[in-house]
Enzyme design. Structure first.
Site, PDB file in Angstrom:
ATOM      1  N   ASP A   8      15.126 -27.494  14.012  1.00  0.00           N
ATOM      2  CA  ASP A   8      14.309 -26.677  14.526  1.00  0.00           C
ATOM      3  C   ASP A   8      13.649 -27.054  15.654  1.00  0.00           C
ATOM      4  O   ASP A   8      13.252 -28.368  16.180  1.00  0.00           O
ATOM      5  CB  ASP A   8      13.448 -26.621  13.863  1.00  0.00           C
ATOM      6  CG  ASP A   8      11.844 -26.204  13.400  1.00  0.00           C
ATOM      7  OD1 ASP A   8      11.742 -25.533  12.188  1.00  0.00           O
ATOM      8  OD2 ASP A   8      11.522 -25.503  14.481  1.00  0.00           O
ATOM      9  N   ASP A 103      14.674 -19.934  16.396  1.00  0.00           N
ATOM     10  CA  ASP A 103      13.976 -21.060  16.953  1.00  0.00           C
ATOM     11  C   ASP A 103      14.598 -22.576  15.650  1.00  0.00           C
ATOM     12  O   ASP A 103      14.773 -23.109  16.208  1.00  0.00           O
ATOM     13  CB  ASP A 103      12.549 -21.942  17.074  1.00  0.00           C
ATOM     14  CG  ASP A 103      11.684 -21.551  16.039  1.00  0.00           C
ATOM     15  OD1 ASP A 103      12.340 -20.858  15.107  1.00  0.00           O
ATOM     16  OD2 ASP A 103      10.600 -22.606  15.730  1.00  0.00           O
ATOM     17  N   GLU A 104      16.033 -21.937  14.750  1.00  0.00           N
ATOM     18  CA  GLU A 104      16.256 -22.539  13.958  1.00  0.00           C
ATOM     19  C   GLU A 104      17.606 -22.440  13.394  1.00  0.00           C
ATOM     20  O   GLU A 104      18.041 -20.974  13.558  1.00  0.00           O
ATOM     21  CB  GLU A 104      15.586 -22.508  12.638  1.00  0.00           C
ATOM     22  CG  GLU A 104      13.930 -23.242  12.084  1.00  0.00           C
ATOM     23  CD  GLU A 104      13.481 -22.535  11.061  1.00  0.00           C
ATOM     24  OE1 GLU A 104      13.742 -23.071   9.991  1.00  0.00           O
ATOM     25  OE2 GLU A 104      12.055 -21.967  11.114  1.00  0.00           O
TER      26      GLU A 104
END
Length: 426
Positions: A8, A103-104
């Site tokens: 993350d 974003d992960e």
DNA sequence: TCTGGGGTCCTAGGACCC
DNA sequence: TCTGGGGTCCTAGGACCC
């Protein structure tokens, strides 16, 4: 036993902005939602100042002035590009990964050389070196636990330096850690569930993990039951390495300033439909229906409110922007009422099915369908080469109050040649 | 003056069928 | 006088996620 890592990016949008502007490296910054509405990302410095997530920016003026907080409009072209760079680096570790959000990503570490913690540190270092963004890595035997481990790494709950492997902790150490973490941090426990769990004296991760799955299912749902099992290390959620096709596609926006007339609403609806149809064709699908919706501003309850939608079935499933716009505008004409200050319009495509598997109508005009497909393909290719909206239906109009406000936009550092930073070596 | 957008899954209830 | 049960499909609404 599975070994799953959740990678993350830290303060992703804020970190992207800082990466290209060294002058704001230590400054508290926030990134705003569309129309520069509310805070959707905060740098570490902004978090430290107590800037809450989701807060309307206009309510933060005093705080911002006092601490020199910089607010930026969201620059999705930049974030999407940085996101794909991070994904490329992660893919250099294993192809067995799920891109979960911008974003992960979840990675399966099974079969890789080294201990999970070592691999986690390598991931961190490689992303930092090759892309320049800070990430945290959480590692555990299920996705829900990996999310939690990532939280622990971010909060640095055990002096972890950005990597936390639950598999490396003793069960008593885990118990202790789970006692410290509030249940609301668990993936799948939102505000409502947190409240209901609190009524039943479940407020820490440990208490939820130790609750009976059958009892949780009875009192709550099968969803939360799965969460409990995952907290106990029993995998219930698979790594989805192949992204399933979307079942519905939405395009909607709040307006820069309120809109009253049908003409402007029509332009907005045509514009959203154009965007939704592009996404539809990108996943090789046709839609069976389009829902159009409009609403006034619910944050101004003293004004007359209106919120209405209409489902318009298509005569036959289609990915033709023109057919979709016709349907959407017809629906809009049915629900439009004069006299309201409209704040938002949107469309939703549903009844999606792959083009290849489409039910052929007996009345199908093959030649015409072929021409339509060729036209749409040409339009998509032109827009891909020259930028979104270069070629678009006239119905989307020119200008207009409804277009969104982005008054604090940073440059497209990586996606427009003229904005690419120049570096000189001597 | 100013409050995001785009998704997923599950459940309940109604329509309809045999 | 007496009026079933089980299944599917669809939709709306509620919860969650980033």
């Amino acid at each position: 036993m599975a070994v799953i890592a959740l990678v993350d990016c830290n303060n992703f949008y804020a970190s992207c902005e800082k990466l290209f502007d060294p002058t704001i490296a230590d400054r508290p910054i926030v990134v705003l939602s569309n129309n520069d509405g509310c805070v959707v990302a905060r740098s570490a410095e902004a978090k430290a100042l107590g800037v809450p997530m989701g807060a309307p920016w206009f309510q933060l003026q005093e705080l911002a002035k006092a601490h020199d907080i910089l607010a930026l409009s969201s620059n999705y072209a930049l974030y999407a590009d940085m996101s794909s760079r991070v994904v490329h680096v992660l893919a250099s570790f294993t192809p067995d990964m799920e891109i979960y959000s911008i974003d992960e990503s979840f990675l399966s570490l099974e079969g890789l050389v080294g201990t999970p913690s070592e691999i986690g540190r390598q991931i961190r270092e490689r992303v930092a070196r090759w892309v320049g963004l800070p990430v945290c890595v959480g590692i555990a035997s299920t996705k829900t636990l990996a999310k939690l481990a990532n939280h622990a790494a971010k909060k640095d709950l055990a002096g972890l330096d950005g990597v936390c492997d639950f598999g490396a902790l003793s069960s008593s150490a885990l118990d202790e850690l789970f006692e410290q973490i509030p249940v609301s941090e668990v993936w799948g426990v939102g505000r409502r569930l947190d409240e209901r769990l609190a009524e039943m004296r479940i407020s820490t991760v440990r208490q939820l993990r130790d609750a009976s799955p059958a009892w949780i299912r009875e009192r709550f749902s099968v969803v939360l039951e799965r969460t409990v099992r995952e907290l106990r290390g029993v995998p219930c959620l698979d790594l989805e390495d192949i992204a399933p096709a979307k079942q519905q596609i939405m395009a909607s926006r709040s307006f820069g300033t309120p809109v009253f007339d049908l003409e402007q609403l029509s332009q907005a609806v045509a514009s959203h439909t154009t965007r939704a149809a592009e996404k539809l064709r990108a996943q090789q699908c046709v839609a069976g229906a389009i829902t159009v919706s409009i609403r006034s501003n619910p944050f101004k309850p003293w004004e007359r409110q209106y919120n209405q939608g209409a489902v318009v079935p298509l005569p036959e499933p289609s990915a033709d922007t023109r057919a979709l716009i016709n349907a959407a505008l017809w629906g809009l004409s049915k629900i439009y009422r004069p006299g309201y200050a409209y704040k938002k319009a949107g469309v939703l495509l549903s009844g999606l099915e792959p083009v290849a598997r489409r039910q052929e109508s007996l009345l199908a005009d093959r030649a015409r369908e072929g021409r339509t497909a060729a036209l749409m393909l040409a339009m998509d290719q032109i827009n891909s080469r020259w930028g979104r909206g270069s070629l678009r239906p006239l119905a989307t109009g020119f200008g207009g109050d409804w277009r969104m406000k982005r008054e604090r936009l940073s440059p497209a550092w990586t996606t427009q040649w003229e904005r690419v930073p120049l570096v000189q070596a001597r």
